[in-house]
Design an enzyme around this catalytic site. Structure first.
Site, PDB file in Angstrom:
ATOM      1  N   LYS A 114       0.895  -1.137  -0.127  1.00  0.00           N
ATOM      2  CA  LYS A 114      -0.112   0.183   0.026  1.00  0.00           C
ATOM      3  C   LYS A 114       0.801   1.299   0.119  1.00  0.00           C
ATOM      4  O   LYS A 114       0.609   2.155  -0.832  1.00  0.00           O
ATOM      5  CB  LYS A 114      -0.924   0.017   1.205  1.00  0.00           C
ATOM      6  CG  LYS A 114      -1.761  -1.190   1.113  1.00  0.00           C
ATOM      7  CD  LYS A 114      -2.874  -1.091   2.427  1.00  0.00           C
ATOM      8  CE  LYS A 114      -1.924  -1.168   3.765  1.00  0.00           C
ATOM      9  NZ  LYS A 114      -1.466  -2.400   4.158  1.00  0.00           N
ATOM     10  N   ARG A 163      -9.666   0.278   9.431  1.00  0.00           N
ATOM     11  CA  ARG A 163      -9.276  -0.858   9.561  1.00  0.00           C
ATOM     12  C   ARG A 163     -10.328  -1.761  10.459  1.00  0.00           C
ATOM     13  O   ARG A 163     -10.102  -2.757  10.740  1.00  0.00           O
ATOM     14  CB  ARG A 163      -7.869  -0.921  10.526  1.00  0.00           C
ATOM     15  CG  ARG A 163      -6.684  -1.174   9.656  1.00  0.00           C
ATOM     16  CD  ARG A 163      -5.553  -1.129  10.377  1.00  0.00           C
ATOM     17  NE  ARG A 163      -4.473  -1.652  10.145  1.00  0.00           N
ATOM     18  CZ  ARG A 163      -3.229  -0.970   9.860  1.00  0.00           C
ATOM     19  NH1 ARG A 163      -3.401   0.196   9.391  1.00  0.00           N
ATOM     20  NH2 ARG A 163      -2.207  -1.569   9.635  1.00  0.00           N
ATOM     21  N   ARG A 221      11.833  -5.814   4.825  1.00  0.00           N
ATOM     22  CA  ARG A 221      11.367  -4.162   4.728  1.00  0.00           C
ATOM     23  C   ARG A 221      12.205  -3.276   5.423  1.00  0.00           C
ATOM     24  O   ARG A 221      12.523  -3.513   6.350  1.00  0.00           O
ATOM     25  CB  ARG A 221       9.840  -3.843   5.236  1.00  0.00           C
ATOM     26  CG  ARG A 221       9.649  -2.461   5.002  1.00  0.00           C
ATOM     27  CD  ARG A 221       8.167  -2.282   5.138  1.00  0.00           C
ATOM     28  NE  ARG A 221       7.353  -2.677   6.339  1.00  0.00           N
ATOM     29  CZ  ARG A 221       6.060  -2.730   6.458  1.00  0.00           C
ATOM     30  NH1 ARG A 221       5.404  -2.213   5.382  1.00  0.00           N
ATOM     31  NH2 ARG A 221       5.561  -3.473   7.359  1.00  0.00           N
ATOM     32  N   ARG A 233      11.403  -1.430  10.912  1.00  0.00           N
ATOM     33  CA  ARG A 233      10.215  -1.143  11.908  1.00  0.00           C
ATOM     34  C   ARG A 233      10.170  -1.902  13.119  1.00  0.00           C
ATOM     35  O   ARG A 233      10.368  -3.274  12.990  1.00  0.00           O
ATOM     36  CB  ARG A 233       8.809  -0.915  11.433  1.00  0.00           C
ATOM     37  CG  ARG A 233       8.640   0.191  10.505  1.00  0.00           C
ATOM     38  CD  ARG A 233       7.365   0.241   9.594  1.00  0.00           C
ATOM     39  NE  ARG A 233       6.055  -0.356  10.237  1.00  0.00           N
ATOM     40  CZ  ARG A 233       5.021  -0.403   9.766  1.00  0.00           C
ATOM     41  NH1 ARG A 233       4.834   0.026   8.393  1.00  0.00           N
ATOM     42  NH2 ARG A 233       4.002  -1.246  10.011  1.00  0.00           N
ATOM     43  N   ARG A 259      -0.126  -9.383  13.668  1.00  0.00           N
ATOM     44  CA  ARG A 259      -0.717  -8.326  12.702  1.00  0.00           C
ATOM     45  C   ARG A 259      -1.525  -8.888  11.721  1.00  0.00           C
ATOM     46  O   ARG A 259      -2.723  -8.504  11.331  1.00  0.00           O
ATOM     47  CB  ARG A 259       0.496  -7.604  12.121  1.00  0.00           C
ATOM     48  CG  ARG A 259       1.111  -6.411  13.440  1.00  0.00           C
ATOM     49  CD  ARG A 259       2.193  -5.730  12.747  1.00  0.00           C
ATOM     50  NE  ARG A 259       2.098  -5.109  11.560  1.00  0.00           N
ATOM     51  CZ  ARG A 259       3.174  -4.827  10.702  1.00  0.00           C
ATOM     52  NH1 ARG A 259       4.361  -5.098  10.849  1.00  0.00           N
ATOM     53  NH2 ARG A 259       2.911  -3.981   9.519  1.00  0.00           N
TER      54      ARG A 259
END
Ligand code: ADP
Ligand code: AMP
Length: 222
Positions: A16, A90, A129, A161, A172
């Protein structure tokens, strides 16, 4: 030409943020990413940041009442001529709150853009990432920086992160399936859901999204 009010929907790691960076360039839309906003609050140690941190570190959602107020304020401050939302809504209460707020302002959502991918792909994506201070996103294999570990733009160090650790990622993904997947049907039943295959290369996903938005603009003379 009327405004584009867009939502990016999809699991963590689907791409996204990667697509948002491209779409912002195409359409010059304010980009409102609740995850980025919350990370900024955590960094500056605000009251909201302190409350949000424990939920984020656990891979849980931050309570609706905190998020909804934060996001609606941003839409009022920056989203007068359209917006690109990433990471919001969400939950169904968040989607209802957004619907009401938009209707109160005599506006409507243009599309919910669902970028989807299976969990095993998401786990690989998230584990590689790397993020720059600016929010720019890299991947150690599929989208590496020119020089290992630093941002191409300004040479600042890339970070992993806190919530990209494997034990947090599992929760998650479970949270996404339990609390956010119902929004697919929510927007489908309102006729504004558009699906994209997030396993395709970023340029291909981007081409598909742009083509869809161009068609919507033609059909609705947006
Ligand atoms: P999200 O915002 O949905 O959590 P990101 O845009 O941060 O996802 O992407 C997650 C990771 O996957 C990043 O490391 C990014 O560079 C990489 N990535 C994004 N889109 C693709 C893609 N289409 N193919 C391969 N890797 C991708
Ligand atoms: P993201 O950057 O979108 O992956 O979001 C990172 C984390 O911020 C999530 O795992 C949640 O803890 C929190 N968060 C972001 N957006 C929301 C939201 N709309 N509702 C609740 N929590 C959120």
């Amino acid at each position: 030409m009327s405004e584009l009010n867009l939502i990016l929907l999809g699991p963590p790691g689907a791409g996204k943020g990667t697509q948002a960076e491209r779409l912002r360039g195409d359409f010059n839309l304010p980009y409102l990413a609740t995850g980025d906003m919350l990370r900024a609050h955590v960094k500056e140690g605000s009251e909201l940041g302190q409350k949000a941190k424990e939920f984020m570190d656990a891979g849980d959602l931050v309570p609706d009442e905190l998020i909804i107020a934060m996001l609606l304020e941003k839409i009022d401050a920056e989203g007068d001529d359209g917006f690109l939302l990433d990471g919001f809504p969400r939950t169904v209460p968040q989607a209802d709150a957004l619907d009401r707020a938009i209707a109160d302002r005599s506006r409507r959502l243009t599309a919910a853009l669902l970028i989807d991918a299976p969990d095993e792909v998401l786990v690989r994506r998230i584990s590689g990432r790397r993020v720059a201070q600016s929010g720019r996103v890299y991947h150690v294999d599929s989208n590496p920086p020119e020089v290992d570990g630093v941002d191409d733009e300004d040479g600042s160090p890339l970070i992993i992160r806190d919530d990209d650790k494997p034990e947090t990622v599992k929760n998650r993904l479970e949270t996404y399936h339990r609390q956010t997947v119902p929004l697919i049907e929510y927007y489908e039943s309102r006729g504004i859901l558009q699906r994209f295959d997030g396993t395709r290369p970023p340029t291909e996903v981007h081409d598909h999204v742009r083509a869809t938005l161009a068609t919507l603009r033609l059909e609705e003379r947006l």
